[in-house]
Write a protein that holds these residues in place. Structure first.
Motif, PDB file in Angstrom:
ATOM      1  N   THR A  94      -4.842   0.009  -1.334  1.00  0.00           N
ATOM      2  CA  THR A  94      -4.820   1.467  -1.350  1.00  0.00           C
ATOM      3  C   THR A  94      -4.602   1.952   0.078  1.00  0.00           C
ATOM      4  O   THR A  94      -4.361   1.147   0.984  1.00  0.00           O
ATOM      5  CB  THR A  94      -6.138   2.024  -1.911  1.00  0.00           C
ATOM      6  OG1 THR A  94      -7.225   1.623  -1.056  1.00  0.00           O
ATOM      7  CG2 THR A  94      -6.385   1.523  -3.322  1.00  0.00           C
ATOM      8  N   ALA A  95      -4.716   3.246   0.294  1.00  0.00           N
ATOM      9  CA  ALA A  95      -4.491   3.782   1.636  1.00  0.00           C
ATOM     10  C   ALA A  95      -5.534   3.309   2.633  1.00  0.00           C
ATOM     11  O   ALA A  95      -5.252   3.218   3.841  1.00  0.00           O
ATOM     12  CB  ALA A  95      -4.473   5.312   1.583  1.00  0.00           C
ATOM     13  N   ASP A  96      -6.744   2.979   2.159  1.00  0.00           N
ATOM     14  CA  ASP A  96      -7.816   2.643   3.090  1.00  0.00           C
ATOM     15  C   ASP A  96      -8.469   1.296   2.848  1.00  0.00           C
ATOM     16  O   ASP A  96      -9.453   0.967   3.502  1.00  0.00           O
ATOM     17  CB  ASP A  96      -8.895   3.730   3.059  1.00  0.00           C
ATOM     18  CG  ASP A  96      -9.572   3.845   1.686  1.00  0.00           C
ATOM     19  OD1 ASP A  96      -9.110   3.195   0.729  1.00  0.00           O
ATOM     20  OD2 ASP A  96     -10.561   4.586   1.582  1.00  0.00           O
ATOM     21  N   ASP A 130       3.607  -5.101   8.385  1.00  0.00           N
ATOM     22  CA  ASP A 130       4.215  -3.777   8.255  1.00  0.00           C
ATOM     23  C   ASP A 130       5.524  -3.872   7.471  1.00  0.00           C
ATOM     24  O   ASP A 130       5.900  -4.949   6.993  1.00  0.00           O
ATOM     25  CB  ASP A 130       4.403  -3.123   9.627  1.00  0.00           C
ATOM     26  CG  ASP A 130       5.432  -3.826  10.517  1.00  0.00           C
ATOM     27  OD1 ASP A 130       6.259  -4.628  10.013  1.00  0.00           O
ATOM     28  OD2 ASP A 130       5.427  -3.558  11.730  1.00  0.00           O
ATOM     29  N   GLN A 131       6.229  -2.760   7.338  1.00  0.00           N
ATOM     30  CA  GLN A 131       7.440  -2.739   6.514  1.00  0.00           C
ATOM     31  C   GLN A 131       8.532  -3.655   7.036  1.00  0.00           C
ATOM     32  O   GLN A 131       9.418  -4.064   6.275  1.00  0.00           O
ATOM     33  CB  GLN A 131       7.973  -1.308   6.433  1.00  0.00           C
ATOM     34  CG  GLN A 131       7.039  -0.349   5.731  1.00  0.00           C
ATOM     35  CD  GLN A 131       7.610   1.046   5.639  1.00  0.00           C
ATOM     36  OE1 GLN A 131       8.780   1.232   5.312  1.00  0.00           O
ATOM     37  NE2 GLN A 131       6.790   2.043   5.921  1.00  0.00           N
ATOM     38  N   ASP A 148       0.840  -1.190   0.000  1.00  0.00           N
ATOM     39  CA  ASP A 148       0.000   0.000   0.000  1.00  0.00           C
ATOM     40  C   ASP A 148       0.880   1.247   0.000  1.00  0.00           C
ATOM     41  O   ASP A 148       2.115   1.143   0.063  1.00  0.00           O
ATOM     42  CB  ASP A 148      -0.988  -0.021   1.177  1.00  0.00           C
ATOM     43  CG  ASP A 148      -0.332   0.129   2.544  1.00  0.00           C
ATOM     44  OD1 ASP A 148       0.844   0.539   2.630  1.00  0.00           O
ATOM     45  OD2 ASP A 148      -1.013  -0.142   3.552  1.00  0.00           O
ATOM     46  N   PRO A 149       0.312   2.453  -0.089  1.00  0.00           N
ATOM     47  CA  PRO A 149       1.136   3.657  -0.178  1.00  0.00           C
ATOM     48  C   PRO A 149       2.051   3.886   1.019  1.00  0.00           C
ATOM     49  O   PRO A 149       3.076   4.570   0.901  1.00  0.00           O
ATOM     50  CB  PRO A 149       0.098   4.784  -0.301  1.00  0.00           C
ATOM     51  CG  PRO A 149      -1.075   4.133  -0.932  1.00  0.00           C
ATOM     52  CD  PRO A 149      -1.117   2.753  -0.351  1.00  0.00           C
ATOM     53  N   ALA A 150       1.711   3.301   2.171  1.00  0.00           N
ATOM     54  CA  ALA A 150       2.543   3.459   3.362  1.00  0.00           C
ATOM     55  C   ALA A 150       3.635   2.408   3.461  1.00  0.00           C
ATOM     56  O   ALA A 150       4.453   2.443   4.392  1.00  0.00           O
ATOM     57  CB  ALA A 150       1.668   3.413   4.618  1.00  0.00           C
ATOM     58  N   GLY A 151       3.666   1.464   2.527  1.00  0.00           N
ATOM     59  CA  GLY A 151       4.696   0.436   2.537  1.00  0.00           C
ATOM     60  C   GLY A 151       4.311  -0.831   3.270  1.00  0.00           C
ATOM     61  O   GLY A 151       5.148  -1.733   3.433  1.00  0.00           O
ATOM     62  N   ASN A 152       3.067  -0.943   3.732  1.00  0.00           N
ATOM     63  CA  ASN A 152       2.611  -2.201   4.318  1.00  0.00           C
ATOM     64  C   ASN A 152       2.479  -3.262   3.231  1.00  0.00           C
ATOM     65  O   ASN A 152       2.183  -2.951   2.074  1.00  0.00           O
ATOM     66  CB  ASN A 152       1.270  -2.007   5.018  1.00  0.00           C
ATOM     67  CG  ASN A 152       1.350  -1.039   6.174  1.00  0.00           C
ATOM     68  OD1 ASN A 152       2.118  -1.239   7.118  1.00  0.00           O
ATOM     69  ND2 ASN A 152       0.575   0.031   6.112  1.00  0.00           N
ATOM     70  N   LYS A 164      -1.717  -9.111   6.280  1.00  0.00           N
ATOM     71  CA  LYS A 164      -1.097  -7.784   6.210  1.00  0.00           C
ATOM     72  C   LYS A 164       0.065  -7.719   7.182  1.00  0.00           C
ATOM     73  O   LYS A 164      -0.042  -8.143   8.336  1.00  0.00           O
ATOM     74  CB  LYS A 164      -2.121  -6.689   6.545  1.00  0.00           C
ATOM     75  CG  LYS A 164      -1.541  -5.271   6.481  1.00  0.00           C
ATOM     76  CD  LYS A 164      -2.595  -4.221   6.819  1.00  0.00           C
ATOM     77  CE  LYS A 164      -2.025  -2.803   6.760  1.00  0.00           C
ATOM     78  NZ  LYS A 164      -3.056  -1.756   7.065  1.00  0.00           N
TER      79      LYS A 164
END
Length: 250
Positions: free
Chosen positions: A106-108, A82-83, A42-46, A80
């Motif tokens: 996506t972000a959400d 995290d980075q 996703d955009p946050a790198g998750n 899911k």
């Protein structure tokens, strides 16, 4: 670099440096019979992973939309991380006899697509296709979950009369429109604003764009050839990139 591995002992994810010479983090979940088939960031790198589960040993996390397997036989899942590959959630997809093949984030939200071999998809009230089409054999599905995995936002069939529909890949834009690609043998697969509105031959690729709520089709077209296997969104240029066995000259 993030790598999705199948060593026949569950789902394995590796994070390496850009040269793939140093492992920076790793994660493993599930057991023999559980396979990761697709991965997205996703955009946050998750990191999101989807695939299939046969083992009976994989479990969802507390608070997940579907924390336990459904029915008998093969299930599909979304995980899911995290980075640094710390697990955030694992959820199943709400039905047995389903095989996820693609994931996008996506972000959400997170989106998953693939094939389902029964009529027990947990379709949501506003879904564009509530049931498999008449005479269909194998059918596609698309599901959208909240980014924390707790809520199924929509679930819909992708189906056409008297044939098989098999999504292979999915992409999503910042507005949560979903772009689904694969192959179908159905001459009745739904088309709208299509470049190629009718099937050419006994099978064809397809590309379908769904609204953010999964309650409508923005466009849907056959893509001549034996099938589309991947789709990517070039958000800067606003283009879609497809690959597969494509025969636009038919």
């Amino acid at each position: 670099l993030y790598l999705l591995l199948d060593q026949k002992d569950g789902v394995r994810i590796l994070k390496t440096d850009p040269t793939a010479t140093t492992v920076l983090a790793q994660a493993q979940f599930g057991a023999k019979g559980d396979i990761g088939l697709a991965m997205a960031l996703d955009p946050a790198g998750n990191v999101y992973v989807t695939g299939t589960s046969w083992s009976g040993a994989m479990t969802g996390t507390a608070g997940a939309a579907f924390p336990a397997v459904s029915g008998t036989g093969i299930n599909s899942f979304i995980g899911k991380f995290d980075q640094n590959l710390n697990q955030i959630f694992v959820t199943f997809c709400g039905s047995g006899q389903m095989s996820a093949t693609g994931v996008a984030a996506t972000a959400d939200a997170v989106f998953v697509t693939g094939e389902i071999f029964n009529s027990s998809l947990p379709v949501t009230p506003s879904a564009i296709l509530q049931a498999p089409a008449s005479g269909s054999s194998e059918n596609g599905f698309v599901e959208k979950f909240s980014a924390n995995g707790s809520t199924l936002l929509y679930a819909t069939y992708l189906s056409g009369e008297n044939g098989t529909t098999a999504p292979a890949a999915i992409a999503a834009d910042a507005s949560d429109d979903a772009y689904v690609a694969g192959y179908t043998t159905s001459s009745g697969y739904p088309t709208l604003a299509a470049v190629v509105p009718r099937i050419l031959g006994s099978s064809s690729g397809f590309l379908t764009k769904l609204t953010p709520a999964g309650d409508g089709i923005v466009f849907s077209t056959y893509i001549p050839g034996s099938g589309v296997t991947s789709v990517a969104l070039d958000s800067a240029a606003g283009n879609l990139l497809l690959s597969g066995t494509i025969a636009l000259g038919q």
